[in-house]
Design an enzyme around this catalytic site. Structure first.
Site, short mmCIF file in Angstrom:
data_model
loop_
_atom_site.label_atom_id
_atom_site.label_comp_id
_atom_site.label_asym_id
_atom_site.label_seq_id
_atom_site.Cartn_x
_atom_site.Cartn_y
_atom_site.Cartn_z
N GLY A 14 0.82 -1.21 0.00
CA GLY A 14 0.00 0.00 0.00
C GLY A 14 0.86 1.26 0.00
O GLY A 14 2.09 1.20 -0.13
N ASP A 62 -4.39 -12.80 2.94
CA ASP A 62 -5.37 -11.93 3.61
C ASP A 62 -5.14 -12.06 5.11
O ASP A 62 -5.28 -13.16 5.67
CB ASP A 62 -6.78 -12.41 3.21
CG ASP A 62 -7.87 -11.66 3.94
OD1 ASP A 62 -7.56 -10.75 4.74
OD2 ASP A 62 -9.05 -11.99 3.70
N PHE A 84 -0.07 -2.36 8.77
CA PHE A 84 -0.77 -1.33 7.99
C PHE A 84 -2.10 -1.84 7.45
O PHE A 84 -3.01 -1.04 7.23
CB PHE A 84 0.06 -0.94 6.75
CG PHE A 84 1.32 -0.18 7.01
CD1 PHE A 84 1.28 1.15 7.38
CD2 PHE A 84 2.55 -0.80 6.87
CE1 PHE A 84 2.45 1.87 7.59
CE2 PHE A 84 3.73 -0.10 7.08
CZ PHE A 84 3.67 1.24 7.44
N SER A 128 -4.39 7.06 13.34
CA SER A 128 -4.69 8.25 12.53
C SER A 128 -5.11 9.41 13.41
O SER A 128 -5.71 9.21 14.47
CB SER A 128 -5.82 7.89 11.56
OG SER A 128 -6.39 9.05 11.02
N THR A 130 -7.46 11.05 12.87
CA THR A 130 -8.93 11.04 12.86
C THR A 130 -9.48 10.74 14.26
O THR A 130 -10.60 11.12 14.57
CB THR A 130 -9.45 10.01 11.82
OG1 THR A 130 -10.85 10.15 11.71
CG2 THR A 130 -9.16 8.59 12.20
N TYR A 154 -14.82 4.11 9.77
CA TYR A 154 -13.36 4.00 9.60
C TYR A 154 -12.64 4.55 10.83
O TYR A 154 -11.78 3.89 11.41
CB TYR A 154 -12.90 4.77 8.34
CG TYR A 154 -11.44 5.10 8.40
CD1 TYR A 154 -10.48 4.10 8.24
CD2 TYR A 154 -11.00 6.40 8.69
CE1 TYR A 154 -9.13 4.39 8.36
CE2 TYR A 154 -9.65 6.69 8.81
CZ TYR A 154 -8.73 5.69 8.64
OH TYR A 154 -7.39 5.97 8.77
N LYS A 158 -10.14 2.75 14.03
CA LYS A 158 -8.82 3.17 14.56
C LYS A 158 -8.91 3.36 16.07
O LYS A 158 -8.00 2.98 16.81
CB LYS A 158 -8.35 4.45 13.87
CG LYS A 158 -7.99 4.25 12.41
CD LYS A 158 -6.82 3.28 12.23
CE LYS A 158 -6.57 2.90 10.80
NZ LYS A 158 -5.63 1.79 10.63
N TYR A 182 -0.97 9.17 12.30
CA TYR A 182 -0.53 9.99 11.16
C TYR A 182 -1.49 11.13 10.93
O TYR A 182 -2.70 10.95 11.02
CB TYR A 182 -0.51 9.21 9.84
CG TYR A 182 -0.03 7.81 9.88
CD1 TYR A 182 1.13 7.46 10.56
CD2 TYR A 182 -0.72 6.83 9.19
CE1 TYR A 182 1.57 6.15 10.55
CE2 TYR A 182 -0.29 5.52 9.18
CZ TYR A 182 0.85 5.19 9.86
OH TYR A 182 1.26 3.89 9.85
N PHE A 183 -0.93 12.24 10.50
CA PHE A 183 -1.77 13.35 10.04
C PHE A 183 -2.05 13.14 8.55
O PHE A 183 -2.63 12.13 8.21
CB PHE A 183 -1.17 14.70 10.49
CG PHE A 183 -1.51 14.91 11.96
CD1 PHE A 183 -0.98 14.08 12.94
CD2 PHE A 183 -2.45 15.84 12.33
CE1 PHE A 183 -1.38 14.18 14.28
CE2 PHE A 183 -2.85 15.97 13.66
CZ PHE A 183 -2.31 15.14 14.63
N LEU A 205 -6.99 14.75 -0.99
CA LEU A 205 -6.76 15.98 -1.76
C LEU A 205 -5.64 15.87 -2.80
O LEU A 205 -5.84 16.20 -3.97
CB LEU A 205 -6.46 17.13 -0.78
CG LEU A 205 -6.20 18.48 -1.42
CD1 LEU A 205 -7.42 18.98 -2.19
CD2 LEU A 205 -5.80 19.50 -0.36
N ARG A 299 -17.72 19.51 2.87
CA ARG A 299 -17.87 18.05 2.93
C ARG A 299 -18.23 17.69 4.37
O ARG A 299 -17.58 18.16 5.30
CB ARG A 299 -16.55 17.38 2.52
CG ARG A 299 -16.60 15.87 2.51
CD ARG A 299 -15.32 15.28 1.94
NE ARG A 299 -14.17 15.47 2.83
CZ ARG A 299 -12.95 14.99 2.59
NH1 ARG A 299 -12.73 14.29 1.48
NH2 ARG A 299 -11.96 15.20 3.42
N1 UDP Z 1 -10.53 18.36 -0.07
C1 UDP Z 1 -11.10 19.15 -1.04
N2 UDP Z 1 -11.43 18.56 -2.24
C2 UDP Z 1 -11.21 17.24 -2.50
C3 UDP Z 1 -10.61 16.43 -1.50
C4 UDP Z 1 -10.28 17.02 -0.29
O1 UDP Z 1 -11.32 20.35 -0.85
O2 UDP Z 1 -11.56 16.77 -3.59
C5 UDP Z 1 -10.17 18.96 1.22
C6 UDP Z 1 -10.91 18.35 2.40
O3 UDP Z 1 -12.15 19.01 2.60
C7 UDP Z 1 -9.92 18.60 3.54
C8 UDP Z 1 -8.56 18.55 2.86
O4 UDP Z 1 -8.81 18.71 1.47
O5 UDP Z 1 -10.08 19.90 4.05
C9 UDP Z 1 -7.85 17.22 3.10
O6 UDP Z 1 -8.75 16.18 2.76
P1 UDP Z 1 -8.29 14.67 2.69
O7 UDP Z 1 -9.50 13.87 2.31
O8 UDP Z 1 -7.08 14.55 1.83
O9 UDP Z 1 -7.81 14.34 4.18
P2 UDP Z 1 -8.58 14.37 5.58
O10 UDP Z 1 -7.87 15.42 6.37
O11 UDP Z 1 -10.01 14.68 5.34
O12 UDP Z 1 -8.36 13.02 6.12
#
Ligand code: UDP
Length: 342
Positions: A14, A62, A84, A128, A130, A154, A158, A182-183, A205, A299
């Site tokens: 991965g 698996d 991972f 994460s 998260t 998800y 974690k 991780y960030f 992103l 989002r």
């Molecule tokens: N984002 C965006 N457009 C996209 C994908 C992500 O504006 O098509 C923004 C999303 O809202 C967040 C940032 O990019 O503010 C990082 O998003 P990502 O999904 O990469 O990571 P997250 O921090 O959500 O795990």
């Protein structure tokens, strides 16, 4: 090889796993990849072999299949494990929670059970940021910042994964486990031979940015422009994937020096926040082209601003990120270009 320091890397084909395999090799370990390739490509192995100039050991297994997974413990005598293998798409986890809980938790449980049976004491677990959810009143989080209720299955896997580990350690199991939170890992290996390879439409992103720039996707939608941040878009702590990979090696080496059963948690980020608009502007500079993007709705579930306090990583593991966001975006773009030109 008799004296090899074999490290089991589940999910080693991965994104973060493959970069960690390179770091392990470069630091004198022999990684053994266990991956069933359901969410990764065999081409990753070729990339790894080119970078390391060696035959990569991998098995298509698996980790949720206990008996199949056990075979690798019989075949190799491991000195450590990096776990991972897990699903990671937030949106998909909302639609298919059972798939997420089963995969992410069964895999971890099997890993912990087999580690005990085969006496592999040192384990690094992928967690994460998260788990912090939307931290109350702060943007920068330390490992002591309270964990908030998960906003997706998800994220919950974690959190539960971390709790399972704590319970197993509290039970007296002879294990030492480091949980790395991780960030936002981005970027690719600077050879352009491995990188982020999302199957289907990317969620994160950076791959969205690079795939839009290369023409695979039409337009990037920036999710929201009215957040309480300096430019109205969300702020994250983007950290180069090779730095993240190196944190695993530092983490393993640190675990190996610990004497008794323990678990600890460390943030892996840069300590700096970057907004979505800043990412776009850096990308445009690095790639010398304009990106097709527009503002869209927020989002659901997005936290306005979060980044890591990385003091503990520096103090405990002697680790810090060596690359900045610009380096990471440069490498992500190099990877995208190289992949398309092949
Ligand atoms: N984002 C965006 N457009 C996209 C994908 C992500 O504006 O098509 C923004 C999303 O809202 C967040 C940032 O990019 O503010 C990082 O998003 P990502 O999904 O990469 O990571 P997250 O921090 O959500 O795990």
């Amino acid at each position: 090889m008799k004296d090899s320091k074999y490290i089991l890397v589940t999910g080693g084909a991965g994104y973060i796993g493959s970069h960690t395999v390179v770091e392990l090799y470069e630091n004198g370990f022999t990684p053994v990849i266990v991956d069933d390739f359901r969410n990764s490509h065999y081409s990753v192995i070729e990339g790894l072999e080119k970078i390391t100039k060696t035959d990569i050991i991998y098995r298509k297994i698996d980790v949720c299949n206990f008996n199949a997974f056990e075979n690798i413990f019989i075949e190799f005598s491991f000195v450590g494990i990096i776990h991972f293998a897990a699903y990671k798409a937030v949106g998909e986890s909302v639609l298919e929670p059972i798939k997420y809980y089963r995969n992410n938790l069964d895999g971890l449980l099997n890993c912990l059970e087999l580690a005990q049976i085969y006496k592999v004491h040192d384990i690094v677990f992928s967690s994460s940021c998260t788990v912090y959810g939307e931290p109350k009143g702060v943007n920068v989080v330390t490992e002591n910042t309270s964990v908030q209720p998960a906003n997706s299955p998800y994220g919950n896997t974690k959190q539960i994964g971390e709790e399972i580990i704590n319970d197993v350690i509290n039970s007296g199991a002879e294990l030492k486990i480091l949980k790395l939170r991780y960030f936002n890992p981005i970027g690719a290996h600077d050879t352009g031979l491995i990188g982020e390879l999302p199957i289907g439409k990317p969620n994160n992103l950076l791959p969205y940015v690079t795939q839009t720039a290369i023409g695979t996707l039409e337009k990037l939608i920036v999710f929201g422009n009215d957040y309480p941040t300096h430019d109205g878009t969300c702020v994250r702590d983007y950290v180069h994937v090779c730095d993240v990979a190196n944190a695993h090696v530092k983490g393993l080496e640190w675990l190996m020096k610990q004497n008794s059963n323990m678990t600890d948690t460390v943030n892996i980020g840069t300590g700096k926040g970057t907004s979505v608009l800043e990412i776009i502007h850096i990308f445009e500079k690095v790639s010398e082209q304009l990106l097709n993007w527009e503002f869209g709705n927020r989002r659901e579930g997005d936290v306005p601003e979060i980044y890591a306090d990385v003091t503990k990583a520096e103090q405990l593991l002697d680790w810090k990120a060596n690359r900045n966001v610009k380096d990471a975006i440069f490498d992500a773009w190099n990877w995208e270009l190289k992949r398309r030109n092949e």
